[in-house]
Design an enzyme around this catalytic site. Structure first.
Site, PDB file in Angstrom:
ATOM      1  N   LYS A 206       0.832  -1.205   0.000  1.00 32.46           N
ATOM      2  CA  LYS A 206       0.000   0.000   0.000  1.00 32.46           C
ATOM      3  C   LYS A 206       0.868   1.256   0.000  1.00 32.46           C
ATOM      4  O   LYS A 206       0.641   2.188  -0.765  1.00 32.46           O
ATOM      5  CB  LYS A 206      -0.927  -0.014   1.213  1.00 32.46           C
ATOM      6  CG  LYS A 206      -1.913   1.153   1.238  1.00 32.46           C
ATOM      7  CD  LYS A 206      -2.798   1.112   2.482  1.00 32.46           C
ATOM      8  CE  LYS A 206      -3.717  -0.083   2.480  1.00 32.46           C
ATOM      9  NZ  LYS A 206      -4.655  -0.077   3.638  1.00 32.46           N
ATOM     10  N   GLU A 212      10.163  -5.960   3.474  1.00 32.13           N
ATOM     11  CA  GLU A 212      10.340  -7.236   2.783  1.00 32.13           C
ATOM     12  C   GLU A 212       9.904  -7.134   1.323  1.00 32.13           C
ATOM     13  O   GLU A 212      10.597  -7.600   0.411  1.00 32.13           O
ATOM     14  CB  GLU A 212       9.541  -8.342   3.484  1.00 32.13           C
ATOM     15  CG  GLU A 212       9.974  -8.640   4.900  1.00 32.13           C
ATOM     16  CD  GLU A 212       9.208  -7.825   5.935  1.00 32.13           C
ATOM     17  OE1 GLU A 212       9.188  -8.228   7.101  1.00 32.13           O
ATOM     18  OE2 GLU A 212       8.632  -6.776   5.564  1.00 32.13           O
ATOM     19  N   GLY A 268      -5.003  -5.700   5.794  1.00 30.36           N
ATOM     20  CA  GLY A 268      -4.294  -6.633   4.926  1.00 30.36           C
ATOM     21  C   GLY A 268      -4.881  -8.026   4.934  1.00 30.36           C
ATOM     22  O   GLY A 268      -5.021  -8.668   3.890  1.00 30.36           O
ATOM     23  N   ARG A 269      -5.262  -8.504   6.109  1.00 29.57           N
ATOM     24  CA  ARG A 269      -5.781  -9.872   6.217  1.00 29.57           C
ATOM     25  C   ARG A 269      -7.214  -9.992   5.707  1.00 29.57           C
ATOM     26  O   ARG A 269      -7.768 -11.086   5.671  1.00 29.57           O
ATOM     27  CB  ARG A 269      -5.675 -10.355   7.665  1.00 29.57           C
ATOM     28  CG  ARG A 269      -6.389  -9.468   8.682  1.00 29.57           C
ATOM     29  CD  ARG A 269      -5.927  -9.843  10.094  1.00 29.57           C
ATOM     30  NE  ARG A 269      -6.469  -8.991  11.136  1.00 29.57           N
ATOM     31  CZ  ARG A 269      -5.953  -7.826  11.501  1.00 29.57           C
ATOM     32  NH1 ARG A 269      -4.900  -7.347  10.861  1.00 29.57           N
ATOM     33  NH2 ARG A 269      -6.491  -7.121  12.486  1.00 29.57           N
ATOM     34  N   GLU A 354      -3.971 -12.571  14.136  1.00 25.33           N
ATOM     35  CA  GLU A 354      -3.627 -11.157  14.074  1.00 25.33           C
ATOM     36  C   GLU A 354      -4.817 -10.306  14.492  1.00 25.33           C
ATOM     37  O   GLU A 354      -4.656  -9.211  15.033  1.00 25.33           O
ATOM     38  CB  GLU A 354      -3.171 -10.779  12.654  1.00 25.33           C
ATOM     39  CG  GLU A 354      -2.481  -9.421  12.582  1.00 25.33           C
ATOM     40  CD  GLU A 354      -1.775  -9.189  11.253  1.00 25.33           C
ATOM     41  OE1 GLU A 354      -0.572  -9.498  11.156  1.00 25.33           O
ATOM     42  OE2 GLU A 354      -2.427  -8.697  10.318  1.00 25.33           O
ATOM     43  N   HIS A 385      -2.369 -39.065   9.599  1.00 22.84           N
ATOM     44  CA  HIS A 385      -1.193 -39.905   9.800  1.00 22.84           C
ATOM     45  C   HIS A 385      -0.069 -39.144  10.484  1.00 22.84           C
ATOM     46  O   HIS A 385       1.089 -39.575  10.439  1.00 22.84           O
ATOM     47  CB  HIS A 385      -0.732 -40.477   8.460  1.00 22.84           C
ATOM     48  CG  HIS A 385      -1.737 -41.403   7.848  1.00 22.84           C
ATOM     49  ND1 HIS A 385      -1.717 -42.760   8.060  1.00 22.84           N
ATOM     50  CD2 HIS A 385      -2.831 -41.154   7.079  1.00 22.84           C
ATOM     51  CE1 HIS A 385      -2.740 -43.322   7.417  1.00 22.84           C
ATOM     52  NE2 HIS A 385      -3.423 -42.363   6.812  1.00 22.84           N
ATOM     53  N   LYS A 505       9.416  -5.036  13.774  1.00 25.43           N
ATOM     54  CA  LYS A 505       9.813  -4.334  12.552  1.00 25.43           C
ATOM     55  C   LYS A 505      10.740  -3.159  12.867  1.00 25.43           C
ATOM     56  O   LYS A 505      11.770  -2.956  12.222  1.00 25.43           O
ATOM     57  CB  LYS A 505       8.575  -3.808  11.813  1.00 25.43           C
ATOM     58  CG  LYS A 505       7.696  -4.850  11.162  1.00 25.43           C
ATOM     59  CD  LYS A 505       6.560  -4.136  10.454  1.00 25.43           C
ATOM     60  CE  LYS A 505       5.597  -5.093   9.777  1.00 25.43           C
ATOM     61  NZ  LYS A 505       4.500  -4.368   9.110  1.00 25.43           N
TER      62      LYS A 505
END
Length: 560
Positions: A206, A212, A268-269, A354, A385, A505
């Site tokens: 944004k 990153e 964001g999520r 979050e 399993h 961060k």
């Protein structure tokens, strides 16, 4: 705000819990054989069977009353009106506007946000047509055959999950890759076999400053230019931006006509159905993307209209509160029985943890109850399993969500019958287990009997849909979005900020120059962090030749 634990419904639930805590699902089903007929709910194409939960009709009534006392419906309506319910950031929370029909209108702070949403969707549709049809040509005149989404968090998890979930509907002559980790390995392995002349990068940030994402984007820019003769004009043909920072986008070399924006009121999520979903639209096309939005909208309508007792997201949210705050359950396993949904649990981890991993209420008061379960899971039958052993016979209570589909997108012999038999068998086994008497009747030696007993009484929901489609995926994601909302409203927390991700961060930004400084830096961290930094700097000075960059910036194997 009223203390949650002082609410009459909460106190009634505490008393009720003491009465029901030791009741076994065997007993509940024996006492009420018809419970599977009314502990069910349907909405937006999904069927929820919640009869295998440690509840009675009284439990359900008390949980519904708790929702009313906590004004979940009032807070829901405020969200849909565009009120600033994200109090710590003073923002509206309007991911629901991303899937509103174009003929609707919703004015927030004097702006019709639905019109803005559809303006962006139309531009995305035009762009996706040009890529999918081959009309868009790269710098050398070749059509795009590879799409690489560069993002992190919600700008990665949603697009990855949606692409994998809807791969059956994707255009198969296009290759889709996703880069998120700042670890160089992620980028190198993603691009190793790609041709820069046929590769488009989608940079999702944004602000266009995310550490990153922009580190990977700059690396992608260098990789592309190295493979395209170094002509800076090539960037505009091989990069588009999902951003609102036109100045930085243009400085990077991207044509701002190919910048697709989104809004402060989209977390964001919650953004996979915004411009962040451009890679999804490129994969499945504009029409299928609209079908996914329709699925979201159907669940939104159900969430707004259905009474608490038959409202799928509210029921699931209330059950999560019931297990987390009364039974002490710390985790929830999400178990999709469809290989296409193998990234769905990872997507839910951000959505749930979050959102509700908070320790203060909306007014800043420290909570004195648990919030936010740990969500995890893997697709069936693989998980059976590995970790199902702990769910069946371990000492921890782990509520489970089983997700299955009546029809497979890839019918192959008896595969789907075998798959779905496991959905039904696992929930049955968790609920009812196997008694010592049943084990003995099988002829088991007495000394082995304790090892083969399954206590049962492990709760689960089963969610069924006809088929995994763009529409049903939208409904399923919205189901969990609104379940998370319900939990947050009960706990009185702000489910739409994420300050917990900021401290790490900020500290990382401070440490970067300390790692890279030519002279020994003055370190003012704790003794452990200082020692680790010095150890890393020493190793950097003694760099192994294997650490040197590979001499193949375009990522393709040499002719030699």
């Amino acid at each position: 705000m009223t203390e949650l634990r002082e609410r009459p419904a909460w106190k009634a639930l505490e008393a009720h819990y003491e009465e029901i805590r030791d009741a076994h699902l065997r007993e509940l089903f024996a006492t009420d054989p018809q419970r599977a007929e009314y502990f069910i709910a349907d909405g937006a194409g999904l069927h929820l069977d919640f009869s295998k939960n440690r509840i009675t009709s009284e439990t359900l009534a008390l949980l519904a009353e708790l929702a009313r006392e906590c004004e979940v419906e009032k807070r829901r309506d405020a969200m849909f009106r565009g009120e600033h319910i994200n109090v710590s950031e003073d923002r509206a929370v309007l991911h629901v506007a991303l899937r509103m029909n174009a003929n609707r209108s919703l004015n927030v702070d004097g702006v019709d946000v639905v019109k803005e949403v559809h303006d962006v969707l139309d531009r995305m549709g035009d762009f996706s047509y040009r890529i999918r049809s081959g009309d868009w040509k790269g710098h050398t005149g070749k059509p795009i055959r590879n799409v690489v989404n560069i993002g992190i968090g919600g700008s990665d998890l949603g697009p990855v999950m949606a692409y994998e979930a809807l791969r059956h509907y994707s255009q198969r002559d296009l290759t889709f890759r996703f880069v998120s980790n700042i670890d160089g390995t992620d980028f190198v392995e993603c691009t190793r076999d790609l041709d820069p002349a046929e590769t488009l990068f989608i940079v999702a940030s944004k602000t266009f400053t995310t550490l990153e994402t922009m580190t990977n984007a700059r690396t992608a820019r260098e990789w592309s230019l190295a493979g395209l003769g170094g002509d800076e004009a090539a960037v505009a043909k091989h990069f588009v931006a999902l951003s609102t920072n036109a100045e930085e986008v243009a400085k990077f070399g991207i044509d701002t006509a190919n910048m697709f924006g989104f809004w402060e009121w989209v977390g964001g999520r919650y953004s996979m159905d915004s411009a962040i979903g451009l890679s999804t639209m490129l994969a499945i096309g504009y029409v299928a993307f609209q079908e996914m939005l329709a699925g979201f909208a159907e669940m939104d309508a159900h969430f707004c209209e259905a009474p608490v007792e038959s409202n799928l997201p509210m029921l699931m949210g209330l059950l999560s509160v019931w297990y987390g705050d009364f039974f002490g359950a710390e985790t929830c396993a999400v178990l999709p029985y469809d290989q296409y949904l193998h990234r769905f649990p990872a997507y839910l981890q951000q959505l749930t943890m979050e959102s509700n991993g908070k320790h203060v209420t909306l007014d800043g008061t420290r909570v004195d109850y648990d919030t936010g379960a740990i969500y995890w899971g893997e697709p069936g039958t693989n998980g059976q399993h590995s970790f199902y052993q702990l769910i069946h016979q371990g000492t921890r209570l782990i509520p489970c969500d089983f997700i299955g589909f009546m029809h497979s997108n890839n019918p192959l012999g008896e595969h789907h019958d075998l798959l779905m038999s496991n959905v039904f068998a696992q929930s049955e086994a968790l609920a009812f287990g196997k008694t010592p008497e049943q084990v003995r009747e099988e002829g088991t030696a007495e000394e082995v009997v304790p090892h083969r007993v399954m206590e049962g009484n492990r709760p689960s929901n089963t969610i069924l849909a006809e088929r995994l489609t763009p529409e049903s995926l939208g409904s399923l994601v919205a189901l969990y979005e609104h379940s998370v909302f319900t939990q947050g409203a009960i706990w009185g927390v702000d489910s739409f900020d994420q300050w917990g991700v900021e401290l790490g961060k900020a500290l990382a930004v401070a440490i970067i120059p300390e790692l890279q400084a030519d002279e020994e830096p003055d370190l003012n961290h704790d003794s452990s962090t200082n020692a680790l930094i010095r150890r890393y700097r020493q190793a950097r000075r003694e760099r192994d030749p294997a650490d040197e960059p590979t001499p193949n910036p375009a990522g393709r194997e040499s002719a030699e």
